[in-house]
Enzyme design. Structure first.
Site, PDB file in Angstrom:
ATOM      1  N   CYS A   2      63.207  89.199 -99.835  1.00  0.00           N
ATOM      2  CA  CYS A   2      62.895  89.910-101.168  1.00  0.00           C
ATOM      3  C   CYS A   2      62.676  89.099-102.320  1.00  0.00           C
ATOM      4  O   CYS A   2      63.122  87.695-101.954  1.00  0.00           O
ATOM      5  CB  CYS A   2      64.397  90.570-101.446  1.00  0.00           C
ATOM      6  SG  CYS A   2      65.021  91.791-100.489  1.00  0.00           S
ATOM      7  N   ARG A  27      56.000  85.891 -99.334  1.00  0.00           N
ATOM      8  CA  ARG A  27      57.498  85.899 -98.728  1.00  0.00           C
ATOM      9  C   ARG A  27      57.803  86.953 -97.771  1.00  0.00           C
ATOM     10  O   ARG A  27      58.360  86.917 -96.781  1.00  0.00           O
ATOM     11  CB  ARG A  27      58.308  85.989 -99.720  1.00  0.00           C
ATOM     12  CG  ARG A  27      58.381  85.011-100.801  1.00  0.00           C
ATOM     13  CD  ARG A  27      59.215  85.280-101.865  1.00  0.00           C
ATOM     14  NE  ARG A  27      60.713  85.336-101.842  1.00  0.00           N
ATOM     15  CZ  ARG A  27      61.407  84.216-102.115  1.00  0.00           C
ATOM     16  NH1 ARG A  27      60.956  83.386-102.229  1.00  0.00           N
ATOM     17  NH2 ARG A  27      62.913  84.534-101.687  1.00  0.00           N
ATOM     18  N   TRP A  74      62.532  93.670 -98.926  1.00  0.00           N
ATOM     19  CA  TRP A  74      62.195  93.428 -97.192  1.00  0.00           C
ATOM     20  C   TRP A  74      63.581  94.033 -96.924  1.00  0.00           C
ATOM     21  O   TRP A  74      64.562  93.389 -96.876  1.00  0.00           O
ATOM     22  CB  TRP A  74      62.116  91.850 -96.802  1.00  0.00           C
ATOM     23  CG  TRP A  74      62.113  91.372 -95.694  1.00  0.00           C
ATOM     24  CD1 TRP A  74      60.681  91.351 -95.143  1.00  0.00           C
ATOM     25  CD2 TRP A  74      62.763  91.171 -94.604  1.00  0.00           C
ATOM     26  NE1 TRP A  74      60.601  91.000 -93.534  1.00  0.00           N
ATOM     27  CE2 TRP A  74      62.064  90.974 -93.458  1.00  0.00           C
ATOM     28  CE3 TRP A  74      64.143  90.702 -94.551  1.00  0.00           C
ATOM     29  CZ2 TRP A  74      62.605  90.407 -92.157  1.00  0.00           C
ATOM     30  CZ3 TRP A  74      64.835  90.315 -93.173  1.00  0.00           C
ATOM     31  CH2 TRP A  74      63.966  90.060 -92.086  1.00  0.00           C
ATOM     32  N   ASN A  99      68.766  90.420-104.351  1.00  0.00           N
ATOM     33  CA  ASN A  99      68.344  89.727-103.132  1.00  0.00           C
ATOM     34  C   ASN A  99      69.697  89.532-102.190  1.00  0.00           C
ATOM     35  O   ASN A  99      70.492  89.055-102.899  1.00  0.00           O
ATOM     36  CB  ASN A  99      67.533  88.510-103.209  1.00  0.00           C
ATOM     37  CG  ASN A  99      66.178  88.617-103.930  1.00  0.00           C
ATOM     38  OD1 ASN A  99      65.663  89.802-104.072  1.00  0.00           O
ATOM     39  ND2 ASN A  99      65.527  87.761-103.969  1.00  0.00           N
ATOM     40  N   GLY A 100      69.569  89.665-101.109  1.00  0.00           N
ATOM     41  CA  GLY A 100      70.969  89.288-100.015  1.00  0.00           C
ATOM     42  C   GLY A 100      71.258  90.390 -99.670  1.00  0.00           C
ATOM     43  O   GLY A 100      70.713  91.242 -99.460  1.00  0.00           O
ATOM     44  N   GLU A 482      55.863  75.832 -79.898  1.00  0.00           N
ATOM     45  CA  GLU A 482      55.671  76.117 -81.275  1.00  0.00           C
ATOM     46  C   GLU A 482      54.381  76.718 -81.302  1.00  0.00           C
ATOM     47  O   GLU A 482      53.807  77.788 -81.987  1.00  0.00           O
ATOM     48  CB  GLU A 482      55.450  74.754 -81.996  1.00  0.00           C
ATOM     49  CG  GLU A 482      54.797  74.610 -83.500  1.00  0.00           C
ATOM     50  CD  GLU A 482      55.516  75.651 -84.343  1.00  0.00           C
ATOM     51  OE1 GLU A 482      56.551  76.167 -84.108  1.00  0.00           O
ATOM     52  OE2 GLU A 482      54.866  75.863 -85.455  1.00  0.00           O
ATOM     53  N   LYS A 486      53.339  80.326 -82.995  1.00  0.00           N
ATOM     54  CA  LYS A 486      52.191  80.821 -83.998  1.00  0.00           C
ATOM     55  C   LYS A 486      51.605  81.692 -83.521  1.00  0.00           C
ATOM     56  O   LYS A 486      51.225  82.545 -84.326  1.00  0.00           O
ATOM     57  CB  LYS A 486      51.444  79.339 -83.881  1.00  0.00           C
ATOM     58  CG  LYS A 486      51.090  78.541 -84.941  1.00  0.00           C
ATOM     59  CD  LYS A 486      52.121  78.308 -86.241  1.00  0.00           C
ATOM     60  CE  LYS A 486      53.359  78.823 -86.249  1.00  0.00           C
ATOM     61  NZ  LYS A 486      54.519  78.078 -86.932  1.00  0.00           N
ATOM     62  N   GLU A 489      53.253  85.188 -83.882  1.00  0.00           N
ATOM     63  CA  GLU A 489      53.779  85.692 -85.090  1.00  0.00           C
ATOM     64  C   GLU A 489      52.488  86.186 -85.814  1.00  0.00           C
ATOM     65  O   GLU A 489      52.677  87.244 -86.664  1.00  0.00           O
ATOM     66  CB  GLU A 489      54.753  84.793 -85.760  1.00  0.00           C
ATOM     67  CG  GLU A 489      54.050  83.697 -86.504  1.00  0.00           C
ATOM     68  CD  GLU A 489      54.954  82.772 -87.215  1.00  0.00           C
ATOM     69  OE1 GLU A 489      55.789  83.062 -87.956  1.00  0.00           O
ATOM     70  OE2 GLU A 489      54.895  81.457 -87.008  1.00  0.00           O
ATOM     71  N   HIS A 505      59.059  78.581 -60.221  1.00  0.00           N
ATOM     72  CA  HIS A 505      60.519  79.111 -60.353  1.00  0.00           C
ATOM     73  C   HIS A 505      60.726  80.490 -60.858  1.00  0.00           C
ATOM     74  O   HIS A 505      61.724  81.158 -61.209  1.00  0.00           O
ATOM     75  CB  HIS A 505      61.685  78.088 -60.887  1.00  0.00           C
ATOM     76  CG  HIS A 505      61.576  77.005 -60.188  1.00  0.00           C
ATOM     77  ND1 HIS A 505      62.159  76.730 -59.015  1.00  0.00           N
ATOM     78  CD2 HIS A 505      61.187  75.744 -60.690  1.00  0.00           C
ATOM     79  CE1 HIS A 505      61.931  75.544 -59.037  1.00  0.00           C
ATOM     80  NE2 HIS A 505      61.480  74.853 -59.873  1.00  0.00           N
ATOM     81  N   LYS A 603      58.703  85.019 -95.265  1.00  0.00           N
ATOM     82  CA  LYS A 603      58.487  83.430 -95.624  1.00  0.00           C
ATOM     83  C   LYS A 603      59.935  82.558 -95.471  1.00  0.00           C
ATOM     84  O   LYS A 603      60.128  81.685 -94.844  1.00  0.00           O
ATOM     85  CB  LYS A 603      57.713  83.129 -96.489  1.00  0.00           C
ATOM     86  CG  LYS A 603      57.619  81.692 -96.794  1.00  0.00           C
ATOM     87  CD  LYS A 603      56.573  81.200 -95.861  1.00  0.00           C
ATOM     88  CE  LYS A 603      56.326  79.671 -95.913  1.00  0.00           C
ATOM     89  NZ  LYS A 603      55.659  79.111 -94.523  1.00  0.00           N
TER      90      LYS A 603
HETATM   91  O1  M6R Z   1      62.337  77.599 -94.117  1.00  0.00           O
HETATM   92  P1  M6R Z   1      62.771  77.182 -92.789  1.00  0.00           P
HETATM   93  O2  M6R Z   1      62.078  76.228 -92.173  1.00  0.00           O
HETATM   94  O3  M6R Z   1      64.188  76.924 -92.871  1.00  0.00           O
HETATM   95  O4  M6R Z   1      62.324  78.468 -91.805  1.00  0.00           O
HETATM   96  C1  M6R Z   1      62.740  78.493 -90.740  1.00  0.00           C
HETATM   97  C2  M6R Z   1      61.986  79.556 -89.824  1.00  0.00           C
HETATM   98  O5  M6R Z   1      62.291  80.949 -90.456  1.00  0.00           O
HETATM   99  C3  M6R Z   1      60.479  79.347 -89.901  1.00  0.00           C
HETATM  100  O6  M6R Z   1      60.251  78.101 -89.384  1.00  0.00           O
HETATM  101  C4  M6R Z   1      59.760  80.501 -89.069  1.00  0.00           C
HETATM  102  O7  M6R Z   1      60.064  80.353 -87.765  1.00  0.00           O
HETATM  103  C5  M6R Z   1      58.446  80.438 -89.304  1.00  0.00           C
HETATM  104  N1  M6R Z   1      57.686  81.680 -89.718  1.00  0.00           N
HETATM  105  C6  M6R Z   1      57.495  80.142 -88.162  1.00  0.00           C
HETATM  106  O8  M6R Z   1      56.012  80.067 -88.390  1.00  0.00           O
END
Ligand code: M6R
Length: 608
Positions: A2, A27, A74, A99-100, A482, A486, A489, A505, A603
């Site tokens: 949010c 975000r 969100w 927010n929260g 990683e 990527k 997502e 395995h 984000k």
């Molecule tokens: O702001 P942060 O690095 O703490 O965020 C952690 C994760 O939410 C963030 O890395 C998320 O996995 C990314 N969208 C990955 O691309």
């Protein structure tokens, strides 16, 4: 997550509030809304979907107002819908954005319903408006009612409140959710994200937990947790429009991938000398403290966690330190045993990830020597709450998928490893080798970015499938993870990562012509073994896409072998990340997904 923006001005604020919402779109959100004060009543508009739909409603309604609050939501409690979008209201008087999460929302809602308040949404936020209206009945002032309501709320919140009976001011409050005030010319603003108001001011006040503030066009006042009037520092921040615009790039993610040479330079700049890391780059007396460290605990989420997993390897091989790593969301639930002289490290791009902050706050109650943060946002909660911090200096990262944040975190973690090794008097020659390699890293990354055309050629082979496997060994396993994160997502292709030796395995059963296998084969003792694992894949019809050291040769049949530029082996995890980011981006482009704001994601994840 949010986003909140509020404004009290001497000019019309509708447009600037909507522009602020646009700047927070990165975000991640599912609906948007606005409440604007007018003498004849509050204009209350909400839409499901993008901010531009709200903008269209505004164009039809043409509200004129100098006071307003707006929000991107969100969903956490209640589906994404217009009814659940903020602002929420109580009667036609109190309008709030939140927010929260309000953890005790069930009991509070029941209590308010028994008192006759009718709820129109399924959110945990609406009750805040009713609670304020309830306490207004026996409060000496509006601020007093806010404090009474605050006392009842458990959880995390940043709120902005508009009272129809007050045409001049907005009241905001913060508890465990970011919120700041922006000081403008003939106007004052509040927002959960400085980017939302960066075009309007460069003077910010970051509120502290427990703070309440009242802003009007020509003044502001802040009260602390005990309702006493306080002064908070004004921070000057230049968040240039260049940093927050895409320039000639199609997406922020693309821009951020190609910014990496510069970003890495900014991470190491002023922190390494000719032969060694400089002293106390984590803060005054950090060297002295580092000399006592015997054990490391890391907690982080997502991409930042992957950076931690890579660093664990460096910490053990260069600084001689055992390292335990946890998902920040899990750390405190396993009753961790804290060995003496342990250092607690968090890694976070935003510095506002709720799980990471919760792990940090738990760790501060334990017997750690100190807490260290690796973070990209100097004004974040994590930066404030850690004993020592190193800022990655990557500049604002807008794309939901972390790219430059990851590689700069790795550079920052290498600096941490060198600092610990130096404080412990270990490996001086190796330290010089790493420092020299770090200096050449931006150039090597520039060369890796030139692989783009080769990657574009291989992208259709991945984009046309629904699944994929990423393989790496040793320090390359977290890099493979990683790469898989990527791809999944932003392209919505199912992607899993395995240490290549684990294939036989179980996962080998998945291999057929519809399973692209993306493998990392740097030159090292593990490359040879990895190649045997890849032969097993090839023999079962799997299509191989191999990113490898120039010395690696193998027949990948209809797949592809792409050679990466040479660099010191210790830094290869950073370099091999680059083609994986480009691959995810090019595949997502082919699949036509919303690259900068992938579905369901945010984000900065500010709820646990
Ligand atoms: O702001 P942060 O690095 O703490 O965020 C952690 C994760 O939410 C963030 O890395 C998320 O996995 C990314 N969208 C990955 O691309």
């Amino acid at each position: 997550m949010c986003g909140i923006i509020a404004a009290a001005s001497s000019r019309n604020v509708g447009k600037l509030l909507v522009q602020g919402l646009h700047r927070m779109e990165y975000r991640g959100y599912d609906s948007a809304g606005i409440a604007l004060h007018q003498d004849e009543g509050v204009v209350h508009l909400r839409t499901l979907g993008k901010v531009k739909l709200l903008e269209e409603k505004m164009i039809q309604e043409k509200p004129r107002s100098k006071l307003g609050i707006a929000h991107t939501r969100w969903a956490t409690h209640g589906e994404p819908s217009e009814i659940n979008a903020h602002p929420h209201k109580s009667s036609e008087r109190i309008y709030i954005v939140h927010n929260g999460i309000i953890e005790n929302h069930v009991e509070l809602k029941k209590e308010l319903e028994e008192k006759g308040y009718a709820f129109t949404s399924q959110t945990d936020s609406e009750l805040i408006a009713h609670l304020i209206e309830l306490y207004l009945q026996d409060s000496s002032s509006f601020i007093d009612a806010i404090y009474k309501a605050k006392k009842r709320l458990e959880g995390a919140y940043a709120i902005a409140v508009l009272d129809y009976q007050d045409p001049n001011s907005i009241v905001v409050a913060r508890h465990k959710s970011p919120l700041l005030i922006g000081l403008g010319t003939d106007e004052n603003l509040a927002a959960s994200d400085p980017l939302a108001i960066a075009q309007l001011t460069n003077e910010f006040i970051f509120l502290e937990d427990g703070d309440v503030a009242r802003i009007s066009s020509d003044s502001y006042e802040i009260f602390d947790t005990n309702q006493a009037s306080v002064q908070r520092a004004i921070t000057k921040l230049d968040i240039t429009s260049q940093a927050t615009s895409k320039g000639d790039y199609r997406h922020f993610m693309e821009k951020e991938i190609y910014e990496q040479p510069e970003a890495i330079l900014n991470t190491i700049d002023g922190r390494v000398g000719a032969e060694d890391v400089l002293d106390n780059i984590f803060g005054l007396n950090s060297n002295e403290l580092f000399s006592k460290v015997e054990r490391i605990q890391i907690a982080a989420c997502g991409t930042s966690l992957h950076a931690g997993r890579v660093a664990a390897n460096w910490l053990s091989s260069i600084a001689g330190l055992p390292c335990q790593i946890d998902y920040a969301s899990e750390y405190r639930y396993r009753n961790p045993y804290v060995d003496k002289n342990s250092l607690f490290i968090t890694i976070s791009q935003s510095g506002e990830t709720a799980d990471t902050l919760a792990a940090l706050s738990y760790a501060k109650e334990q017997e750690y020597l100190a807490t260290v943060g690796i973070c990209n946002v100097p004004t974040s909660t994590l930066a404030r709450e850690s004993d020592f911090v190193l800022f990655t200096n990557a500049g604002p990262e807008i794309g939901v998928a972390s790219t430059k944040a990851f590689t700069t975190q790795l550079a920052g973690l290498l600096l941490l490893t060198l600092s610990l090794a130096k404080a412990r008097g270990l490996n001086p020659k190796l330290r010089t080798r790493v420092v020299e390699a770090l200096r050449t890293l931006p150039e090597v990354i520039r060369d890796a970015l030139k692989l783009k055309d080769q990657i574009i050629e291989m992208a259709p082979g991945v984009a046309s499938k629904d699944n994929s496997l990423f393989l790496g060994r040793g320090i390359f396993y977290p890099v493979a993870k990683e790469g898989a994160l990527k791809l999944k997502e932003i392209s919505y292709i199912h992607a899993e990562a395995y240490p290549a030796g684990e294939l036989k395995h179980g996962p080998l059963a998945l291999i057929d012509e519809d399973m692209p296998v993306i493998a990392l084969a740097p030159e090292s003792e593990i490359a040879e073994k990895l190649i045997s694992n890849l032969e097993e894949v090839k023999a079962r019809g799997g299509k191989l896409y191999v990113f490898a050291d120039p010395s690696v040769t193998m027949d990948v049949k209809a797949g592809r072998l792409i050679h990466l530029p040479k660099c010191d082996f210790l830094l290869t995890p950073i370099v091999y990340t680059i083609p994986l980011q480009i691959l995810a981006y090019e595949v997502a482009l082919l699949r036509g997904t919303d690259i900068d704001q992938p579905r369901n994601l945010a984000k900065s994840v500010t709820v646990e």
